[in-house]
Write a protein that holds these residues in place. Sequence first.
Motif, PDB file in Angstrom:
ATOM      1  N   GLU A 110     -61.236 -26.477  -1.289  1.00  0.00           N
ATOM      2  CA  GLU A 110     -62.305 -25.654  -1.316  1.00  0.00           C
ATOM      3  C   GLU A 110     -62.126 -24.324  -2.427  1.00  0.00           C
ATOM      4  O   GLU A 110     -63.034 -24.287  -2.910  1.00  0.00           O
ATOM      5  CB  GLU A 110     -62.481 -24.983  -0.035  1.00  0.00           C
ATOM      6  CG  GLU A 110     -63.783 -24.391   0.215  1.00  0.00           C
ATOM      7  CD  GLU A 110     -64.401 -24.055   1.676  1.00  0.00           C
ATOM      8  OE1 GLU A 110     -64.423 -23.024   2.077  1.00  0.00           O
ATOM      9  OE2 GLU A 110     -64.672 -25.002   2.188  1.00  0.00           O
ATOM     10  N   ARG A 111     -60.817 -23.932  -2.457  1.00  0.00           N
ATOM     11  CA  ARG A 111     -60.623 -22.861  -3.275  1.00  0.00           C
ATOM     12  C   ARG A 111     -59.189 -22.925  -4.030  1.00  0.00           C
ATOM     13  O   ARG A 111     -58.224 -23.348  -3.321  1.00  0.00           O
ATOM     14  CB  ARG A 111     -60.709 -21.345  -2.479  1.00  0.00           C
ATOM     15  CG  ARG A 111     -60.668 -20.432  -3.288  1.00  0.00           C
ATOM     16  CD  ARG A 111     -61.230 -18.950  -2.508  1.00  0.00           C
ATOM     17  NE  ARG A 111     -62.281 -19.073  -2.035  1.00  0.00           N
ATOM     18  CZ  ARG A 111     -62.717 -17.821  -1.294  1.00  0.00           C
ATOM     19  NH1 ARG A 111     -61.872 -17.085  -0.727  1.00  0.00           N
ATOM     20  NH2 ARG A 111     -63.852 -17.990  -0.921  1.00  0.00           N
ATOM     21  N   LEU A 143     -61.520 -30.073  -6.356  1.00  0.00           N
ATOM     22  CA  LEU A 143     -62.453 -29.240  -5.610  1.00  0.00           C
ATOM     23  C   LEU A 143     -63.573 -29.759  -5.178  1.00  0.00           C
ATOM     24  O   LEU A 143     -64.038 -30.902  -5.613  1.00  0.00           O
ATOM     25  CB  LEU A 143     -62.770 -27.994  -6.593  1.00  0.00           C
ATOM     26  CG  LEU A 143     -61.822 -26.927  -6.984  1.00  0.00           C
ATOM     27  CD1 LEU A 143     -62.497 -26.113  -8.259  1.00  0.00           C
ATOM     28  CD2 LEU A 143     -61.466 -26.134  -6.012  1.00  0.00           C
ATOM     29  N   ASN A 146     -69.332 -27.216  -5.441  1.00  0.00           N
ATOM     30  CA  ASN A 146     -69.309 -25.557  -5.654  1.00  0.00           C
ATOM     31  C   ASN A 146     -68.122 -25.068  -5.016  1.00  0.00           C
ATOM     32  O   ASN A 146     -68.134 -23.900  -4.761  1.00  0.00           O
ATOM     33  CB  ASN A 146     -70.495 -25.063  -4.650  1.00  0.00           C
ATOM     34  CG  ASN A 146     -71.960 -25.689  -5.081  1.00  0.00           C
ATOM     35  OD1 ASN A 146     -72.255 -25.361  -6.250  1.00  0.00           O
ATOM     36  ND2 ASN A 146     -72.475 -26.306  -4.103  1.00  0.00           N
ATOM     37  N   GLY A 147     -66.813 -25.715  -5.234  1.00  0.00           N
ATOM     38  CA  GLY A 147     -65.353 -25.148  -5.069  1.00  0.00           C
ATOM     39  C   GLY A 147     -65.304 -24.037  -5.809  1.00  0.00           C
ATOM     40  O   GLY A 147     -65.946 -23.881  -7.291  1.00  0.00           O
ATOM     41  N   GLU A 148     -64.395 -22.861  -5.610  1.00  0.00           N
ATOM     42  CA  GLU A 148     -64.262 -21.770  -6.276  1.00  0.00           C
ATOM     43  C   GLU A 148     -62.757 -21.604  -6.671  1.00  0.00           C
ATOM     44  O   GLU A 148     -61.824 -22.252  -6.246  1.00  0.00           O
ATOM     45  CB  GLU A 148     -64.467 -20.412  -5.454  1.00  0.00           C
ATOM     46  CG  GLU A 148     -66.002 -20.494  -5.163  1.00  0.00           C
ATOM     47  CD  GLU A 148     -66.258 -19.005  -4.194  1.00  0.00           C
ATOM     48  OE1 GLU A 148     -65.410 -18.534  -3.879  1.00  0.00           O
ATOM     49  OE2 GLU A 148     -67.307 -19.050  -3.947  1.00  0.00           O
ATOM     50  N   PHE A 171     -68.276 -23.552 -15.720  1.00  0.00           N
ATOM     51  CA  PHE A 171     -67.964 -23.052 -14.321  1.00  0.00           C
ATOM     52  C   PHE A 171     -68.950 -21.630 -14.648  1.00  0.00           C
ATOM     53  O   PHE A 171     -69.069 -21.146 -15.686  1.00  0.00           O
ATOM     54  CB  PHE A 171     -66.454 -22.404 -14.196  1.00  0.00           C
ATOM     55  CG  PHE A 171     -65.691 -23.304 -13.705  1.00  0.00           C
ATOM     56  CD1 PHE A 171     -65.246 -23.560 -12.239  1.00  0.00           C
ATOM     57  CD2 PHE A 171     -64.955 -24.301 -14.522  1.00  0.00           C
ATOM     58  CE1 PHE A 171     -64.578 -24.449 -11.655  1.00  0.00           C
ATOM     59  CE2 PHE A 171     -63.821 -25.287 -13.926  1.00  0.00           C
ATOM     60  CZ  PHE A 171     -63.885 -25.238 -12.678  1.00  0.00           C
ATOM     61  N   LYS A 174     -68.831 -15.881 -10.744  1.00  0.00           N
ATOM     62  CA  LYS A 174     -69.612 -15.344  -9.497  1.00  0.00           C
ATOM     63  C   LYS A 174     -69.309 -13.803  -9.200  1.00  0.00           C
ATOM     64  O   LYS A 174     -70.138 -13.036  -8.725  1.00  0.00           O
ATOM     65  CB  LYS A 174     -68.868 -16.188  -8.216  1.00  0.00           C
ATOM     66  CG  LYS A 174     -69.493 -15.862  -6.875  1.00  0.00           C
ATOM     67  CD  LYS A 174     -68.848 -16.607  -5.757  1.00  0.00           C
ATOM     68  CE  LYS A 174     -69.300 -16.418  -4.340  1.00  0.00           C
ATOM     69  NZ  LYS A 174     -68.479 -16.836  -3.351  1.00  0.00           N
ATOM     70  N   TYR A 211     -67.295 -20.745  -9.826  1.00  0.00           N
ATOM     71  CA  TYR A 211     -67.337 -21.945  -9.182  1.00  0.00           C
ATOM     72  C   TYR A 211     -67.872 -22.963 -10.336  1.00  0.00           C
ATOM     73  O   TYR A 211     -68.715 -22.457 -11.245  1.00  0.00           O
ATOM     74  CB  TYR A 211     -68.294 -21.678  -7.857  1.00  0.00           C
ATOM     75  CG  TYR A 211     -69.779 -21.243  -8.382  1.00  0.00           C
ATOM     76  CD1 TYR A 211     -70.809 -22.162  -8.248  1.00  0.00           C
ATOM     77  CD2 TYR A 211     -70.130 -20.097  -8.417  1.00  0.00           C
ATOM     78  CE1 TYR A 211     -72.124 -21.979  -8.654  1.00  0.00           C
ATOM     79  CE2 TYR A 211     -71.449 -19.822  -8.795  1.00  0.00           C
ATOM     80  CZ  TYR A 211     -72.422 -20.520  -8.852  1.00  0.00           C
ATOM     81  OH  TYR A 211     -73.751 -20.370  -9.121  1.00  0.00           O
TER      82      TYR A 211
END
Length: 216
Positions: A110-111, A143, A146-148, A171, A174, A211
């Motif tokens: 996820e991150r 990822l 929308n993974g960061e 990317f 954010k 992201y």
Amino acid sequence: MRLRNKPWAKEKILQHPQQVIPEPEKYAGKWRELFQNENPIHLEIGTGKGKFITEMGKKFPEINFIGIEAYDSVIVTALDRLLESGLENVKLIRMNARMLTEIFGAGEVERIYLNFSDPWPKRRHEKRRLTHKNFLQMYERILVPNGEIHLKTDNQQFFEYSLVSFSQYGFVLKEVSLDLHQSEFQKENIMTEYEEKFSQKGNKIFRCAVYLPEKA
């Protein structure tokens, strides 16, 4: 950085397979089975001596953390921190970042944290930078949608390079701070060993979070 040889490090690592995972490729796509839960997975690339990832593990018990590090003599210190903490939501892997897609399945992370990565300032070493497009391709694969990626560095040139590289790849920015310790993000910030060292010298710390939007 010149590493001090620790000939005993490899043997100690082998003695703790619950903390430093041997044969991690066996868990590609199945890391949640190892953690025995369905919590999100956050990955730190270049975990160093482990201060950041162990503190994150304490602060966020609802997240599974994995730290990767290429050198036995470094990761063994992270192992000591992890053993002392008793955390079960943090695992370590002794590996090179170029193997990411062999170790993690598609959409499994996820991150990603990139903390004070080697800037490799010489142009001929550009492909070694962890924000080069070749690495971004691997990050995209592992990822979630929308993974960061969260990046911190004290090297302005590397930060600027990374922002351009992220943008060119697709990317979306954010969050950004040109002086993290004087920003709104400082309250929730957990420092790494390098961050403490550089900030004590008066260096500004640059930070961004990006992201990759889902493709239509």
